[in-house]
Design an enzyme around this catalytic site. Structure first.
Site, PDB file in Angstrom:
ATOM      1  N   ARG A   1      -0.867   6.506  -0.192  1.00 15.66           N
ATOM      2  CA  ARG A   1      -1.018   5.058  -0.250  1.00 15.66           C
ATOM      3  C   ARG A   1      -1.748   4.668  -1.528  1.00 15.66           C
ATOM      4  NH1 ARG A   1      -0.288   2.242   4.646  1.00 15.66           N
ATOM      5  NH2 ARG A   1       0.063   3.610   6.392  1.00 15.66           N
TER       6      ARG A   1
ATOM      7  N   ASP B   1       0.789  -1.223   0.000  1.00 10.09           N
ATOM      8  CA  ASP B   1       0.000   0.000   0.000  1.00 10.09           C
ATOM      9  C   ASP B   1       0.830   1.288   0.000  1.00 10.09           C
ATOM     10  OD1 ASP B   1       0.916  -0.361   2.572  1.00 10.09           O
ATOM     11  OD2 ASP B   1      -0.952   0.218   3.521  1.00 10.09           O
ATOM     12  N   HIS B   2       2.129   1.215   0.147  1.00  9.86           N
ATOM     13  CA  HIS B   2       2.961   2.422   0.114  1.00  9.86           C
ATOM     14  C   HIS B   2       3.461   2.668  -1.307  1.00  9.86           C
ATOM     15  CE1 HIS B   2       3.224   3.353   4.391  1.00  9.86           C
ATOM     16  NE2 HIS B   2       3.258   2.040   4.602  1.00  9.86           N
ATOM     17  N   ARG B   3       3.343   3.900  -1.752  1.00 10.30           N
ATOM     18  CA  ARG B   3       3.858   4.257  -3.075  1.00 10.30           C
ATOM     19  C   ARG B   3       5.377   4.374  -2.980  1.00 10.30           C
ATOM     20  NH1 ARG B   3       0.504   7.149  -6.669  1.00 10.30           N
ATOM     21  NH2 ARG B   3       2.295   6.799  -8.004  1.00 10.30           N
ATOM     22  N   ILE B   4       6.081   3.691  -3.859  1.00 16.16           N
ATOM     23  CA  ILE B   4       7.546   3.738  -3.858  1.00 16.16           C
ATOM     24  C   ILE B   4       8.075   4.229  -5.202  1.00 16.16           C
ATOM     25  CG2 ILE B   4       7.736   1.907  -2.130  1.00 16.16           C
ATOM     26  CD1 ILE B   4       8.449  -0.009  -4.459  1.00 16.16           C
TER      27      ILE B   4
END
Length: 177
Positions: free
Chosen positions: A91, A76-79
């Site tokens: 997210r 769920d974390h944007r990287i």
């Protein structure tokens, strides 16, 4: 109805009340000491053991056994945003995690959010599930890999018929001593 089955019903009702989970079947049990989202859907005769973390949008079928400290996390974390630290990157939308009927997930397994685990699968203790799991697969390792199958095609077909039928009531395995 025996005293033991009445006590089990009371215990299950109290666990559903404690976690405020209206979509958990009355015959299923949520062991204390877990973090469980209120929107959990859990079928008949299931169990989620102590120390588990179940986020929103999780659906678990009938007769499913979740070992202690199951974590359904991540994804769920944007990287992918250059110039933005990950902690500030918002997210991504999390998908629904689906765990089929008659699945056994061992202790301290990590399942990435949005994964589907097919019915009858077995996930070995300590595995990290990063991809969908086919029905009746036996998975283990980091990342989880298929190491076998529970049944051949004919036995799987017979087992499918049982799982498609009405809810079964049986005796749970005795606790280890």
């Amino acid at each position: 109805m025996t005293l033991r089955s009445r006590l089990r019903q009371l215990r299950n009702r109290l666990s559903r009340w404690r976690y405020r989970t209206p979509d958990v079947h009355p015959s299923s049990y949520l062991v204390g000491g877990s973090s469980i989202s209120r929107d959990l859907k859990l079928g008949a005769q299931g169990i989620i053991s102590r120390g588990s973390m179940i986020p929103p949008r999780v659906e678990i079928g009938r007769y499913a056994m979740m070992g202690p400290e199951l974590l359904i996390v991540g994804g769920d974390h944007r990287i992918d945003l250059a110039g933005v630290p990950m902690i500030f990157s918002d997210r991504a939308a999390a998908g629904t995690t689906r765990i089929g009927d008659d699945v056994w997930i061992g202790a301290r397994v990590i399942v990435m959010r949005g994964i589907t685990i097919g019915q009858g699968a077995v996930i070995g203790a300590g595995a990290v599930v990063t991809r969908d799991v086919e029905p009746y697969a036996i998975m283990a390792g980091v990342p989880a890999r298929k190491i076998g199958s529970r049944f051949g095609a004919q036995a799987a077909s017979r087992h499918d018929m049982v799982l498609r039928g009405p809810d079964l009531a049986g005796s749970f395995c005795a606790a280890l001593t």
